[in-house]
Design a protein around this motif. Structure first.
Motif, PDB file in Angstrom:
ATOM      1  N   UNK A  58       0.803  -1.220   0.000  1.00  0.00           N
ATOM      2  CA  UNK A  58       0.000   0.000   0.000  1.00  0.00           C
ATOM      3  C   UNK A  58       0.838   1.273   0.000  1.00  0.00           C
ATOM      4  N   UNK A  59       1.983   1.244   0.629  1.00  0.00           N
ATOM      5  CA  UNK A  59       2.826   2.430   0.719  1.00  0.00           C
ATOM      6  C   UNK A  59       3.956   2.331  -0.296  1.00  0.00           C
ATOM      7  N   UNK A  60       4.014   3.296  -1.187  1.00  0.00           N
ATOM      8  CA  UNK A  60       5.067   3.347  -2.220  1.00  0.00           C
ATOM      9  C   UNK A  60       5.249   2.015  -2.942  1.00  0.00           C
ATOM     10  N   UNK A  61       4.195   1.541  -3.594  1.00  0.00           N
ATOM     11  CA  UNK A  61       4.314   0.262  -4.302  1.00  0.00           C
ATOM     12  C   UNK A  61       5.302   0.341  -5.452  1.00  0.00           C
ATOM     13  N   UNK A  62       5.911  -0.788  -5.752  1.00  0.00           N
ATOM     14  CA  UNK A  62       6.810  -0.880  -6.897  1.00  0.00           C
ATOM     15  C   UNK A  62       5.996  -0.709  -8.175  1.00  0.00           C
ATOM     16  N   UNK A  63       6.609  -0.105  -9.194  1.00  0.00           N
ATOM     17  CA  UNK A  63       5.919   0.141 -10.460  1.00  0.00           C
ATOM     18  C   UNK A  63       6.010  -1.081 -11.363  1.00  0.00           C
TER      19      UNK A  63
END
Length: 492
Positions: A459-464
């Motif tokens: 949820x926090x800063x997911x990988x692209x």
């Protein structure tokens, strides 16, 4: 389930006025039958997440199957006036609409598929007037259900195998919002809904307990529980926080013990306020000590994926989650922001002229061509998505280019397994797609999300996730942008 089951009023006017004014303009210019290609897509994953879940296609199909102007609707359009009091539309145009029926070819990504920004969820090919006219209803249906299905999938991922019930009807955005949200939430991962009409229409399991008012209507909490238990000896979940939560748990246990002669089963207790971690831990101790190890602890109270994750990390003993407001209203992002853009127009000689919308913001510059999405995968799951032009041959060595940062590229090894995401739905107005059952779409979502690396699901800063343009399409788009900008400069 037909939309006519819900709406007696025909839905052909369920659109923006400017769709009709553009349609009228095309008709005046003799462009009604000119073949066009439009793509429906979104620009950014919702909720700051790393993926999106496609939903709403079944309702979109039903809408298109019924797309025909009725006399009452045509009478309304004929009565619209322009700024000078003249009829907005000619009678001959009204007659044209009377004879019109949906005859486009439509390809779409099936419901329950994980998708990413820029990927066409729907590709419409057909007469320009018709393809333009359906923009607003398609966006309305797909934007909202995709948004809610994505939110539900995120919450379902957070509960780690527990039960998830959608309780949001009373906070939803109207009747249609409640129904659409219940359907989309079930696709995304809920196990049931409190919405009875949604249960009937979509065959979703219905679940519920009782309100605080039930307890308040009796002289004591114990009397309220006993009356409810006698009414539902096999299906009782007691709401225990009307007065004092842990005392309420004790009263629930006492009631269950007193009603044992009826074969009573205490299915659960519900916590709707307070410190859910502390209260669930203490409630579990009380229930287990009394022999009710099977009894569920249900929690509600403005939950979402972030709060649930935190509660689980704290050691909460909740195992059934009732999520309402923040699910059905997509509380932290009210709209998906999907768009519908013209990508190609057919010329008199049958060739295609690719179209592009320019913008000062690169993210708002559309993609030209007749596009398909190819998903590559291996034994570990999904590894990349490539948007490419179906009419152009592909090179032997494939590269996926990030449309917002051309320095970010991913090479796809030869012989990598893949599948095409857009599948045929309508062929010149004829439905050729077999609609899956809602339960199978729900199962598909779970499988799809499992194919994504955990870093993309966080949820926090997911990988692209690597999703972008095939290299030659990216190059063509860049050249087209430069050429159009040069022509604009020369015209000044």
């Amino acid at each position: 389930m037909s939309l006519n089951t819900i709406y007696a009023t025909p839905l052909s006017l369920f659109t923006d006025l400017y769709q009709l004014t553009m349609a009228y303009g095309y008709w005046k210019q003799g462009m009604t039958e000119r073949k066009a290609v439009f793509h429906l897509y979104f620009r950014k994953n919702p909720f700051g997440g790393g993926y999106t879940v496609a939903a709403g296609l079944e309702q979109a199909i039903e809408y298109l199957q019924q797309l025909q102007f009725q006399e009452e609707e045509l009478h309304y359009l004929a009565g619209l006036k322009g700024s000078q009091g003249q009829p907005l539309f000619e009678e001959a145009f009204i007659s044209y609409l009377r004879q019109m029926w949906f005859s486009c070819t439509l390809d779409a990504i099936p419901e329950g598929t994980v998708v990413f920004p820029g990927e066409p969820l729907v590709r419409v090919t057909g007469p320009l007037l018709q393809a333009q006219l359906i923009e607003t209803p398609l966006l309305t249906i797909l934007n909202f259900q995709t948004l809610i299905a994505t939110k539900a999938a995120r919450i379902a991922d957070a509960i780690k195998g527990d039960q998830l019930i959608e309780f949001g009807m009373r906070r939803a955005q109207g009747i249609d919002g409640a129904l659409s949200a219940s359907r989309a939430a079930y696709i995304g991962g809920t196990d049931g809904t409190s919405n009875l009409l949604a249960g009937k229409l979509y065959n979703i399991p219905v679940r519920g307990t009782h309100a605080h008012s039930w307890v308040q209507a009796f002289d004591s909490e114990t009397a309220a529980f006993q009356a409810y238990g006698e009414a539902f000896p096999q299906d009782s979940v007691f709401l225990v926080d009307t007065y004092n939560t842990l005392e309420g748990v004790e009263h629930a246990i006492e009631t269950a013990q007193q009603l044992q002669h009826l074969g009573f089963r205490l299915n659960g207790i519900r916590l709707d306020s307070g410190d859910l971690t502390y209260l669930s831990v203490e409630a579990r101790k009380l229930l287990d000590a009394a022999g009710f190890t099977y009894t569920n602890i249900v929690a509600s109270n403005d939950l979402d994926e972030h709060i649930i994750t935190s509660l689980k990390q704290e050691g909460s003993k909740v195992n059934v989650w009732g999520v309402g407001t923040k699910l059905v209203t997509a509380y932290d992002q009210p709209a998906l922001g999907g768009v519908y853009k013209l990508a190609a127009l057919q010329q008199q000689d049958g060739s295609w002229e690719y179209k592009i919308k320019l913008s000062e913001q690169l993210v708002k510059t559309s993609n030209p061509g007749i596009l398909q999405v190819r998903r590559f995968y291996d034994t570990s799951g999904y590894i990349a998505d490539m948007i490419y032009n179906e009419l152009e041959s592909l090179p032997t060595q494939l590269h996926v280019v990030d449309p917002l940062d051309s320095t970010r590229r991913k090479a796809i090894p030869q012989q990598t397994s893949y599948k095409e995401l857009l599948v045929p739905v309508f062929d010149q107005g004829k439905l050729i797609y077999s609609l899956p059952e809602l339960h199978s779409i729900k199962a598909k979502v779970k499988e799809e999300v499992s194919q994504l690396h955990e870093s993309i699901r966080r949820y926090l800063n997911p990988h692209s996730y690597p999703a972008g343009l095939e290299e030659s399409l990216h190059q063509y788009k860049t050249e087209l942008i430069l050429r159009l900008r040069e022509l604009r400069e020369q015209a000044r």
